[in-house]
Design a protein around this motif. Structure first.
Motif, PDB file in Angstrom:
ATOM      1  N   ASP A  83       0.842  -1.204   0.000  1.00 49.04           N
ATOM      2  CA  ASP A  83       0.000   0.000   0.000  1.00 49.04           C
ATOM      3  C   ASP A  83       0.873   1.248   0.000  1.00 49.04           C
ATOM      4  O   ASP A  83       0.599   2.214  -0.712  1.00 49.04           O
ATOM      5  CB  ASP A  83      -0.924   0.013   1.224  1.00 49.04           C
ATOM      6  N   VAL A  84       1.922   1.224   0.818  1.00 47.50           N
ATOM      7  CA  VAL A  84       2.838   2.360   0.900  1.00 47.50           C
ATOM      8  C   VAL A  84       3.533   2.565  -0.445  1.00 47.50           C
ATOM      9  O   VAL A  84       3.652   3.692  -0.934  1.00 47.50           O
ATOM     10  CB  VAL A  84       3.874   2.147   2.033  1.00 47.50           C
ATOM     11  N   GLU A  85       3.972   1.475  -1.056  1.00 44.83           N
ATOM     12  CA  GLU A  85       4.659   1.559  -2.351  1.00 44.83           C
ATOM     13  C   GLU A  85       3.735   2.084  -3.449  1.00 44.83           C
ATOM     14  O   GLU A  85       4.169   2.785  -4.347  1.00 44.83           O
ATOM     15  CB  GLU A  85       5.201   0.188  -2.745  1.00 44.83           C
ATOM     16  N   ASN A  87       1.148   4.125  -3.012  1.00 43.30           N
ATOM     17  CA  ASN A  87       0.703   5.476  -2.688  1.00 43.30           C
ATOM     18  C   ASN A  87      -0.680   5.718  -3.291  1.00 43.30           C
ATOM     19  O   ASN A  87      -1.298   4.828  -3.834  1.00 43.30           O
ATOM     20  CB  ASN A  87       1.706   6.524  -3.143  1.00 43.30           C
ATOM     21  N   ARG A  91      -2.489  12.691  -3.274  1.00 43.16           N
ATOM     22  CA  ARG A  91      -2.186  12.879  -1.850  1.00 43.16           C
ATOM     23  C   ARG A  91      -1.059  13.880  -1.677  1.00 43.16           C
ATOM     24  O   ARG A  91      -0.083  13.866  -2.425  1.00 43.16           O
ATOM     25  CB  ARG A  91      -1.780  11.551  -1.209  1.00 43.16           C
ATOM     26  N   LYS A  93       0.494  14.067   1.372  1.00 37.61           N
ATOM     27  CA  LYS A  93       1.418  13.365   2.258  1.00 37.61           C
ATOM     28  C   LYS A  93       1.478  11.901   1.837  1.00 37.61           C
ATOM     29  O   LYS A  93       0.466  11.305   1.502  1.00 37.61           O
ATOM     30  CB  LYS A  93       0.928  13.442   3.704  1.00 37.61           C
ATOM     31  N   PRO A  94       2.676  11.323   1.895  1.00 45.55           N
ATOM     32  CA  PRO A  94       2.779   9.906   1.526  1.00 45.55           C
ATOM     33  C   PRO A  94       2.085   9.011   2.561  1.00 45.55           C
ATOM     34  O   PRO A  94       1.950   9.372   3.728  1.00 45.55           O
ATOM     35  CB  PRO A  94       4.290   9.650   1.505  1.00 45.55           C
ATOM     36  N   ILE A  95       1.656   7.859   2.107  1.00 46.33           N
ATOM     37  CA  ILE A  95       1.069   6.865   2.999  1.00 46.33           C
ATOM     38  C   ILE A  95       2.203   6.247   3.804  1.00 46.33           C
ATOM     39  O   ILE A  95       3.291   6.003   3.283  1.00 46.33           O
ATOM     40  CB  ILE A  95       0.324   5.794   2.183  1.00 46.33           C
ATOM     41  N   LYS A 113      -1.602  -1.262  -6.634  1.00 45.07           N
ATOM     42  CA  LYS A 113      -1.299  -0.496  -7.851  1.00 45.07           C
ATOM     43  C   LYS A 113      -2.301  -0.789  -8.967  1.00 45.07           C
ATOM     44  O   LYS A 113      -2.437  -0.006  -9.898  1.00 45.07           O
ATOM     45  CB  LYS A 113       0.112  -0.801  -8.335  1.00 45.07           C
TER      46      LYS A 113
END
Length: 178
Positions: A83-85, A87, A91, A93-95, A113
């Protein structure tokens, strides 16, 4: 099986507490029963807790049938590595690993993705949960989701077009998860 109100509230209380203390990435660190399996595609989050469906049986007493069905199709989850990768578009701010978010239950097993627009939201405040869920219902569940069963989409459309009384609103959605 339905989520226990206590378990879901404990889980989201921690979300609220983390925000009140200024944490930038609230995580789901409470114990709660789940109504869906953890998503292997997202990878484990900070605590490894499985997702929790937003719907609770007590919703029937306050929310419209449409709102209840929306909540049955959305789950609260903790952002994992994938999920972080991935994003999220738009947004500022990044997750962050472990950040709490909501996502479409039907797209949860798909690589982040590859999910269609609006499948995942990361509200910055509990009060933003209601609006994020409404946006997700309107754009994703009713239009963009390729994995929602057609019978569920059709029912959502019928209920949305019906003249059901508004139920709960922002306050109920935020208070119900504290």
């Amino acid at each position: 099986p339905q989520n226990s109100l206590t378990g879901q509230m404990n889980l989201l209380n921690q979300f609220s507490s983390a925000q009140a203390q200024g944490a930038t990435a609230p995580s789901l660190q409470g114990g709660a029963s789940t109504a869906s399996a953890p998503s292997a595609s997202s990878g484990p989050g900070l605590t490894g807790r499985p997702p929790v469906v937003l719907y609770m049986s007590c919703d029937d007493d306050t929310l419209s049938e449409y709102q209840c069905l929306v909540r049955k199709n959305i789950e609260l989850f903790e952002a994992g590595v994938r999920d972080v990768e991935a994003n999220a578009q738009g947004r500022n701010k990044p997750i962050v690993l472990g950040q709490a978010g909501i996502r479409c239950r039907h797209c949860a097993v798909i690589d982040p993705k590859q999910r269609s627009r609006g499948a995942t939201y990361y509200p910055s405040k509990l009060e933003g949960l209601y609006q994020a869920a409404q946006n997700q219902a309107k754009q994703h569940l009713l239009v963009n989701c390729k994995y929602i069963p057609s019978s569920v989409r059709e029912r959502l459309l019928r209920l949305k077009e019906g003249k059901t009384p508004p139920g709960g609103g922002k306050k109920y959605w935020a208070d119900g998860v504290r």
